[in-house]
Design a protein around this motif. Structure first.
Motif, PDB file in Angstrom:
ATOM      1  N   ARG A  55       0.833  -1.196   0.000  1.00  0.00           N
ATOM      2  CA  ARG A  55       0.000   0.000   0.000  1.00  0.00           C
ATOM      3  C   ARG A  55       0.877   1.258   0.000  1.00  0.00           C
ATOM      4  O   ARG A  55       0.618   2.212  -0.722  1.00  0.00           O
ATOM      5  N   ASP A  56       1.935   1.231   0.823  1.00  0.00           N
ATOM      6  CA  ASP A  56       2.869   2.372   0.869  1.00  0.00           C
ATOM      7  C   ASP A  56       3.559   2.564  -0.477  1.00  0.00           C
ATOM      8  O   ASP A  56       3.728   3.696  -0.942  1.00  0.00           O
ATOM      9  N   SER A  58       2.415   1.722  -3.440  1.00  0.00           N
ATOM     10  CA  SER A  58       1.416   2.258  -4.381  1.00  0.00           C
ATOM     11  C   SER A  58       1.240   3.756  -4.186  1.00  0.00           C
ATOM     12  O   SER A  58       1.175   4.522  -5.152  1.00  0.00           O
ATOM     13  N   ARG A  59       1.174   4.180  -2.920  1.00  0.00           N
ATOM     14  CA  ARG A  59       0.977   5.592  -2.611  1.00  0.00           C
ATOM     15  C   ARG A  59       2.143   6.423  -3.137  1.00  0.00           C
ATOM     16  O   ARG A  59       1.964   7.473  -3.734  1.00  0.00           O
ATOM     17  N   LYS A  60       3.368   5.919  -2.951  1.00  0.00           N
ATOM     18  CA  LYS A  60       4.549   6.679  -3.373  1.00  0.00           C
ATOM     19  C   LYS A  60       4.725   6.649  -4.889  1.00  0.00           C
ATOM     20  O   LYS A  60       5.179   7.630  -5.473  1.00  0.00           O
TER      21      LYS A  60
END
Length: 98
Positions: A55-56, A58-60
């Protein structure tokens, strides 16, 4: 009075959904991710932490696609993404061990 009833219904559905998500997420308390993957001894927790890393990432990756970033911030984000990929690999190794 009809409006209040619909609002109550939506709140009821929302409450059920929140309770379901809380029950599902209770396996991993929303604490800090362990620094070393081998500290985790529960398979379900390890899989949840791996998903958290993904998830991290994907966010970055979404942030890095912003054309308005300066070169310094772009390189910084790229380094963070590479670090997260290494961390993901550690979690996958730990999941296989468990």
């Amino acid at each position: 009075a009809l409006m209040a009833r619909n609002e109550e219904k939506s709140n009821s559905i929302l409450n059920k959904w929140v309770a379901m998500k809380a029950g599902h997420a209770s396996a991993v308390t929303r604490s800090k991710r362990p620094f070393i993957a081998s500290e985790c001894s529960n398979l379900a927790d390890a899989e949840a932490w791996r998903l958290d890393v993904i998830r991290d990432i994907s966010r970055k990756v979404a942030a890095i696609q912003n054309a308005g970033l300066g070169e310094h911030r772009l390189r910084e984000l790229n380094d963070e993404i590479n670090k997260l990929f290494r961390e993901k690999k550690h979690w996958e190794r730990r999941i296989l061990e468990l």
